[in-house]
Design a protein around this motif. Structure first.
Motif, PDB file in Angstrom:
ATOM      1  N   VAL A  96       0.839  -1.197   0.000  1.00  0.00           N
ATOM      2  CA  VAL A  96       0.000   0.000   0.000  1.00  0.00           C
ATOM      3  C   VAL A  96       0.878   1.253   0.000  1.00  0.00           C
ATOM      4  O   VAL A  96       1.818   1.357   0.798  1.00  0.00           O
ATOM      5  CB  VAL A  96      -0.924   0.023   1.239  1.00  0.00           C
ATOM      6  N   GLU A  97       0.579   2.175  -0.875  1.00  0.00           N
ATOM      7  CA  GLU A  97       1.297   3.451  -0.891  1.00  0.00           C
ATOM      8  C   GLU A  97       0.794   4.324   0.254  1.00  0.00           C
ATOM      9  O   GLU A  97      -0.396   4.638   0.351  1.00  0.00           O
ATOM     10  CB  GLU A  97       1.086   4.172  -2.214  1.00  0.00           C
ATOM     11  N   ALA A 106      -6.705   3.112   7.051  1.00  0.00           N
ATOM     12  CA  ALA A 106      -7.580   2.063   7.582  1.00  0.00           C
ATOM     13  C   ALA A 106      -7.275   0.754   6.855  1.00  0.00           C
ATOM     14  O   ALA A 106      -7.886   0.440   5.832  1.00  0.00           O
ATOM     15  CB  ALA A 106      -9.046   2.460   7.401  1.00  0.00           C
ATOM     16  N   VAL A 107      -6.318   0.008   7.389  1.00  0.00           N
ATOM     17  CA  VAL A 107      -5.917  -1.256   6.759  1.00  0.00           C
ATOM     18  C   VAL A 107      -6.230  -2.450   7.655  1.00  0.00           C
ATOM     19  O   VAL A 107      -5.754  -3.554   7.406  1.00  0.00           O
ATOM     20  CB  VAL A 107      -4.421  -1.242   6.393  1.00  0.00           C
ATOM     21  N   GLY A 108      -7.032  -2.228   8.678  1.00  0.00           N
ATOM     22  CA  GLY A 108      -7.455  -3.317   9.531  1.00  0.00           C
ATOM     23  C   GLY A 108      -6.660  -3.402  10.818  1.00  0.00           C
ATOM     24  O   GLY A 108      -5.890  -2.501  11.168  1.00  0.00           O
ATOM     25  N   ARG A 109      -6.853  -4.507  11.545  1.00  0.00           N
ATOM     26  CA  ARG A 109      -6.141  -4.757  12.794  1.00  0.00           C
ATOM     27  C   ARG A 109      -5.121  -5.867  12.574  1.00  0.00           C
ATOM     28  O   ARG A 109      -5.265  -6.680  11.656  1.00  0.00           O
ATOM     29  CB  ARG A 109      -7.123  -5.120  13.910  1.00  0.00           C
ATOM     30  N   PHE A 110      -4.098  -5.894  13.443  1.00  0.00           N
ATOM     31  CA  PHE A 110      -2.976  -6.793  13.205  1.00  0.00           C
ATOM     32  C   PHE A 110      -2.544  -7.483  14.492  1.00  0.00           C
ATOM     33  O   PHE A 110      -2.725  -6.961  15.594  1.00  0.00           O
ATOM     34  CB  PHE A 110      -1.803  -6.021  12.601  1.00  0.00           C
ATOM     35  N   ASP A 111      -1.954  -8.658  14.317  1.00  0.00           N
ATOM     36  CA  ASP A 111      -1.414  -9.418  15.436  1.00  0.00           C
ATOM     37  C   ASP A 111       0.039  -9.032  15.716  1.00  0.00           C
ATOM     38  O   ASP A 111       0.548  -9.295  16.806  1.00  0.00           O
ATOM     39  CB  ASP A 111      -1.501 -10.906  15.116  1.00  0.00           C
ATOM     40  N   ALA A 112       0.688  -8.422  14.746  1.00  0.00           N
ATOM     41  CA  ALA A 112       2.048  -7.920  14.927  1.00  0.00           C
ATOM     42  C   ALA A 112       2.269  -6.763  13.964  1.00  0.00           C
ATOM     43  O   ALA A 112       1.762  -6.766  12.838  1.00  0.00           O
ATOM     44  CB  ALA A 112       3.083  -9.016  14.685  1.00  0.00           C
ATOM     45  N   VAL A 113       3.032  -5.783  14.426  1.00  0.00           N
ATOM     46  CA  VAL A 113       3.465  -4.666  13.588  1.00  0.00           C
ATOM     47  C   VAL A 113       4.991  -4.627  13.652  1.00  0.00           C
ATOM     48  O   VAL A 113       5.573  -4.706  14.742  1.00  0.00           O
ATOM     49  CB  VAL A 113       2.873  -3.328  14.055  1.00  0.00           C
ATOM     50  N   VAL A 114       5.628  -4.531  12.507  1.00  0.00           N
ATOM     51  CA  VAL A 114       7.082  -4.531  12.440  1.00  0.00           C
ATOM     52  C   VAL A 114       7.566  -3.342  11.607  1.00  0.00           C
ATOM     53  O   VAL A 114       6.799  -2.752  10.840  1.00  0.00           O
ATOM     54  CB  VAL A 114       7.627  -5.841  11.831  1.00  0.00           C
TER      55      VAL A 114
END
Length: 217
Positions: A96-97, A106-114
């Protein structure tokens, strides 16, 4: 990559190609990223990569997590092209740019962000607000792992870092906005993260990890 005060370098083919050529050659980088990989759960279904560049970190994560769904954000068209080419035909990865200087999309929710070597280009105030946004989009129990270029505590150590990586100081990235580890760890704790620590460090490279609590404090 992220858009800092002097972002034009990341829009030129020469600079981007130079970085991509050296990305795997920086001393100790592979060691630090291995520690990051160890602390991202193998079963994490959704992972967000901030400043994904050519997608190298997503690809490293995917090697041991074949079922993961990944989203990579970057602003550089050249980097985006490289990432999209690398993941061509892979519906599990979305590129995604987005300019990290702006609020996260708004790209949703995540279990990990790196993130790897990206957030240090942001102004300090934006770094802190970005960390708060990461906290909000993480699922309870989710982790944030930021492999980052940080500020040295002294000019001598700053010079030692550039000598160690074989770069002349005059080639220092003009868009760098380096910040010390202690300040960033304090921000993460204030935001509400737990298990906050510097899990690995070598001169100006550090891995900061924090976890969103499973229940409200």
């Amino acid at each position: 990559m992220v858009r800092g005060v002097a972002p034009e370098e990341w829009t030129t083919a020469e600079h981007v190609c130079r970085y991509l050529t050296r990305a795997d050659e920086y001393p100790r980088r592979a060691e630090g990223e291995r520690v990051l990989l160890e602390h991202v759960p193998r079963g994490a279904p959704r992972i967000l990569d901030l400043g994904t560049g050519d997608g190298r970190l997503l690809a490293m994560l995917q090697a041991d997590r074949p079922r993961m769904l990944g989203v990579g954000l970057d602003f550089s068209e050249l980097m985006l092209d490289a990432a999209r080419e690398g993941f061509a035909g892979d519906e599990r990865i979305e590129i995604v740019e987005h300019d990290l200087a702006e609020p996260l999309p708004a790209v949703g929710r995540f279990d990990a962000v790196v993130s790897s070597m990206a957030i240090h280009h942001l102004e300090h105030e934006r770094k802190r607000s970005l960390y708060a946004e990461v906290f909000e989009l993480l699922e309870p129990g989710g982790g944030f792992a930021n492999f980052e270029h940080v500020a040295s505590p002294s000019e001598r150590l700053h010079l030692a870092f550039y000598a160690a990586i074989g770069e002349p100081l005059e080639d220092e990235d003009p868009s760098d906005r380096l910040l010390d580890v202690e300040t960033q760890l304090a921000w993460l704790r204030d935001i509400g993260f737990v298990d906050v620590d510097c899990y690995w460090k070598w001169l100006e490279m550090a891995l900061l990890i924090a976890v969103k609590p499973t229940a409200p404090a």
